[in-house]
Design a protein around this motif. Structure first.
Motif, PDB file in Angstrom:
ATOM      1  N   THR A 110       0.854  -1.183   0.000  1.00 59.33           N
ATOM      2  CA  THR A 110       0.000   0.000   0.000  1.00 59.33           C
ATOM      3  C   THR A 110       0.888   1.230   0.000  1.00 59.33           C
ATOM      4  OG1 THR A 110      -0.134   0.019   2.402  1.00 59.33           O
ATOM      5  CG2 THR A 110      -1.916  -1.084   1.232  1.00 59.33           C
ATOM      6  N   LEU A 111       0.392   2.249  -0.632  1.00 63.54           N
ATOM      7  CA  LEU A 111       1.073   3.531  -0.704  1.00 63.54           C
ATOM      8  C   LEU A 111       0.231   4.525   0.070  1.00 63.54           C
ATOM      9  CD1 LEU A 111       3.207   5.399  -2.092  1.00 63.54           C
ATOM     10  CD2 LEU A 111       1.557   5.682  -3.926  1.00 63.54           C
ATOM     11  N   THR A 112       0.853   5.304   0.934  1.00 67.00           N
ATOM     12  CA  THR A 112       0.120   6.300   1.702  1.00 67.00           C
ATOM     13  C   THR A 112       0.340   7.664   1.067  1.00 67.00           C
ATOM     14  OG1 THR A 112       0.440   5.006   3.688  1.00 67.00           O
ATOM     15  CG2 THR A 112      -0.224   7.268   3.989  1.00 67.00           C
ATOM     16  N   VAL A 113      -0.749   8.361   0.756  1.00 62.57           N
ATOM     17  CA  VAL A 113      -0.680   9.706   0.192  1.00 62.57           C
ATOM     18  C   VAL A 113      -1.468  10.649   1.085  1.00 62.57           C
ATOM     19  CG1 VAL A 113      -0.352   8.964  -2.191  1.00 62.57           C
ATOM     20  CG2 VAL A 113      -2.652   9.264  -1.331  1.00 62.57           C
ATOM     21  N   LYS A 114      -1.084  11.923   1.041  1.00 62.52           N
ATOM     22  CA  LYS A 114      -1.768  12.917   1.853  1.00 62.52           C
ATOM     23  C   LYS A 114      -2.706  13.708   0.954  1.00 62.52           C
ATOM     24  CE  LYS A 114      -0.690  15.956   5.666  1.00 62.52           C
ATOM     25  NZ  LYS A 114       0.374  16.594   6.436  1.00 62.52           N
ATOM     26  N   VAL A 115      -4.004  13.662   1.256  1.00 63.92           N
ATOM     27  CA  VAL A 115      -5.024  14.373   0.495  1.00 63.92           C
ATOM     28  C   VAL A 115      -5.824  15.230   1.464  1.00 63.92           C
ATOM     29  CG1 VAL A 115      -7.038  14.123  -0.989  1.00 63.92           C
ATOM     30  CG2 VAL A 115      -5.159  12.488  -1.176  1.00 63.92           C
ATOM     31  N   ASN A 116      -5.859  16.531   1.205  1.00 66.48           N
ATOM     32  CA  ASN A 116      -6.584  17.473   2.063  1.00 66.48           C
ATOM     33  C   ASN A 116      -6.200  17.325   3.537  1.00 66.48           C
ATOM     34  OD1 ASN A 116      -7.965  18.498  -0.158  1.00 66.48           O
ATOM     35  ND2 ASN A 116      -9.601  16.989   0.063  1.00 66.48           N
ATOM     36  N   GLY A 117      -4.908  17.149   3.772  1.00 65.62           N
ATOM     37  CA  GLY A 117      -4.420  17.066   5.145  1.00 65.62           C
ATOM     38  C   GLY A 117      -4.584  15.719   5.808  1.00 65.62           C
ATOM     39  N   GLN A 118      -5.192  14.743   5.121  1.00 68.50           N
ATOM     40  CA  GLN A 118      -5.385  13.417   5.700  1.00 68.50           C
ATOM     41  C   GLN A 118      -4.610  12.382   4.901  1.00 68.50           C
ATOM     42  OE1 GLN A 118      -9.577  12.664   5.753  1.00 68.50           O
ATOM     43  NE2 GLN A 118      -9.935  13.987   7.528  1.00 68.50           N
ATOM     44  N   ARG A 119      -4.059  11.420   5.608  1.00 69.66           N
ATOM     45  CA  ARG A 119      -3.333  10.334   4.942  1.00 69.66           C
ATOM     46  C   ARG A 119      -4.322   9.266   4.501  1.00 69.66           C
ATOM     47  NH1 ARG A 119       1.636  10.767   4.128  1.00 69.66           N
ATOM     48  NH2 ARG A 119       2.962  12.035   5.419  1.00 69.66           N
ATOM     49  N   ILE A 120      -4.195   8.863   3.243  1.00 69.83           N
ATOM     50  CA  ILE A 120      -5.067   7.839   2.676  1.00 69.83           C
ATOM     51  C   ILE A 120      -4.186   6.717   2.140  1.00 69.83           C
ATOM     52  CG2 ILE A 120      -6.755   7.326   0.877  1.00 69.83           C
ATOM     53  CD1 ILE A 120      -7.566  10.286   0.995  1.00 69.83           C
ATOM     54  N   ALA A 121      -4.506   5.484   2.462  1.00 66.17           N
ATOM     55  CA  ALA A 121      -3.756   4.327   1.973  1.00 66.17           C
ATOM     56  C   ALA A 121      -4.372   3.852   0.663  1.00 66.17           C
ATOM     57  CB  ALA A 121      -3.768   3.209   3.001  1.00 66.17           C
ATOM     58  N   CYS A 122      -3.529   3.701  -0.345  1.00 62.87           N
ATOM     59  CA  CYS A 122      -3.976   3.221  -1.666  1.00 62.87           C
ATOM     60  C   CYS A 122      -3.225   1.944  -2.000  1.00 62.87           C
ATOM     61  CB  CYS A 122      -3.665   4.251  -2.744  1.00 62.87           C
ATOM     62  SG  CYS A 122      -4.394   5.849  -2.480  1.00 62.87           S
ATOM     63  N   PRO A 123      -3.917   0.964  -2.554  1.00 64.87           N
ATOM     64  CA  PRO A 123      -3.199  -0.216  -3.024  1.00 64.87           C
ATOM     65  C   PRO A 123      -2.194   0.217  -4.090  1.00 64.87           C
ATOM     66  CG  PRO A 123      -5.571  -0.533  -3.184  1.00 64.87           C
ATOM     67  CD  PRO A 123      -5.331   0.897  -2.836  1.00 64.87           C
ATOM     68  N   HIS A 124      -1.024  -0.385  -4.079  1.00 66.73           N
ATOM     69  CA  HIS A 124       0.010   0.015  -5.009  1.00 66.73           C
ATOM     70  C   HIS A 124       0.968  -1.155  -5.197  1.00 66.73           C
ATOM     71  CE1 HIS A 124       4.127   1.603  -5.600  1.00 66.73           C
ATOM     72  NE2 HIS A 124       3.517   2.329  -6.500  1.00 66.73           N
ATOM     73  N   THR A 125       1.153  -1.584  -6.414  1.00 62.87           N
ATOM     74  CA  THR A 125       2.138  -2.625  -6.669  1.00 62.87           C
ATOM     75  C   THR A 125       3.081  -2.165  -7.760  1.00 62.87           C
ATOM     76  OG1 THR A 125       0.714  -3.778  -8.251  1.00 62.87           O
ATOM     77  CG2 THR A 125       0.626  -4.524  -5.979  1.00 62.87           C
ATOM     78  N   GLU A 126       4.314  -2.588  -7.633  1.00 63.74           N
ATOM     79  CA  GLU A 126       5.340  -2.264  -8.607  1.00 63.74           C
ATOM     80  C   GLU A 126       5.829  -3.560  -9.240  1.00 63.74           C
ATOM     81  OE1 GLU A 126       9.464   0.228  -8.745  1.00 63.74           O
ATOM     82  OE2 GLU A 126       9.112  -1.034  -7.001  1.00 63.74           O
ATOM     83  N   TRP A 127       5.690  -3.628 -10.565  1.00 66.09           N
ATOM     84  CA  TRP A 127       6.128  -4.788 -11.333  1.00 66.09           C
ATOM     85  C   TRP A 127       7.329  -4.375 -12.162  1.00 66.09           C
ATOM     86  CZ3 TRP A 127       3.784  -9.568 -11.006  1.00 66.09           C
ATOM     87  CH2 TRP A 127       2.607  -9.621 -10.253  1.00 66.09           C
ATOM     88  N   VAL A 128       8.400  -5.155 -12.116  1.00 67.08           N
ATOM     89  CA  VAL A 128       9.621  -4.811 -12.835  1.00 67.08           C
ATOM     90  C   VAL A 128      10.128  -6.005 -13.635  1.00 67.08           C
ATOM     91  CG1 VAL A 128      10.325  -3.010 -11.217  1.00 67.08           C
ATOM     92  CG2 VAL A 128      11.072  -5.354 -10.840  1.00 67.08           C
ATOM     93  N   GLY A 129      10.838  -5.709 -14.712  1.00 70.13           N
ATOM     94  CA  GLY A 129      11.448  -6.732 -15.544  1.00 70.13           C
ATOM     95  C   GLY A 129      12.377  -6.079 -16.549  1.00 70.13           C
ATOM     96  N   GLN A 130      13.099  -6.888 -17.305  1.00 75.49           N
ATOM     97  CA  GLN A 130      14.024  -6.373 -18.304  1.00 75.49           C
ATOM     98  C   GLN A 130      14.132  -7.360 -19.455  1.00 75.49           C
ATOM     99  OE1 GLN A 130      17.609  -4.744 -16.694  1.00 75.49           O
ATOM    100  NE2 GLN A 130      18.763  -5.117 -18.557  1.00 75.49           N
ATOM    101  N   ILE A 131      14.211  -6.811 -20.688  1.00 71.19           N
ATOM    102  CA  ILE A 131      14.319  -7.652 -21.874  1.00 71.19           C
ATOM    103  C   ILE A 131      14.945  -6.837 -23.006  1.00 71.19           C
ATOM    104  CG2 ILE A 131      12.027  -7.075 -22.775  1.00 71.19           C
ATOM    105  CD1 ILE A 131      11.765 -10.073 -23.596  1.00 71.19           C
TER     106      ILE A 131
END
Length: 186
Positions: free
Chosen positions: A38-59
């Protein structure tokens, strides 16, 4: 005792859930260290947790004549069908955009040098497109589902490391297989 009390108050500790996807029909493997992130962001002074995934690869890809890293930031656990389709099209793209990207990168740094007084003497011996191109490396395709242009069929950013700006690197925006912008975009 302390762990049970902490778990009772805050819930169970986060358990990472790693995963990988083979982007068929390519041989690209995208991996994710934690599909429950989860990624926490601040919106209007409040912290909101958002699902967040990072996918990486190379080719290896023709689009930049060599190895191309991929970084997908998505709100869901897995990349969507359209995101994976875009990755497939980038990997399979038969033409090189390397020349256009290097032209845009040179123009960007040349503009900084000429119009904004930025000096690059320590990083580069002389000033030419080829010498700037020699200092640009490690391309990585950045796809973020938060900023997708619904009117575009192929919009992504290629981020490069460079000795000219070690902290930020330089980014090239590609839209519908054309280089449309260059600078610190990410």
């Amino acid at each position: 005792m302390f762990n049970r009390l902490r778990s009772a108050i805050f819930g169970e500790p986060h358990q990472a859930a790693p995963a990988s996807i083979v982007v068929e029909p390519t041989e690209l493997v995208l991996s994710c260290a934690d599909t429950n992130a989860t990624l926490t962001v601040k919106v209007n002074g409040q912290r909101i947790a958002c699902p967040h995934t990072e996918w990486v690869g190379q080719i290896g890809c023709r689009i930049f004549d060599g190895q191309l890293g991929f970084q997908l930031l998505v709100e869901a656990c897995r990349p969507s069908k359209s995101e994976l389709d875009l990755v497939r099209r980038i990997v399979a793209y038969e033409h090189s955009l390397k020349g256009e990207a290097l032209d845009a990168i040179f123009a960007y740094f040349d503009d900084l040098r000429r119009n904004h007084g930025v000096d690059f003497p320590e990083a580069i011996g002389g000033w030419s497109r080829d010498q700037v191109a020699d200092l640009v490396h490690s391309p990585c395709c950045f796809i973020d589902d938060l900023s997708d242009d619904v009117n575009s069929k192929a919009c992504f950013i290629i981020s490069f490391s460079t000795d000219l700006d070690e902290e930020h690197g330089v980014d090239v925006l590609v839209n519908d297989w054309q280089v449309v912008d260059c600078g610190c975009l990410v």
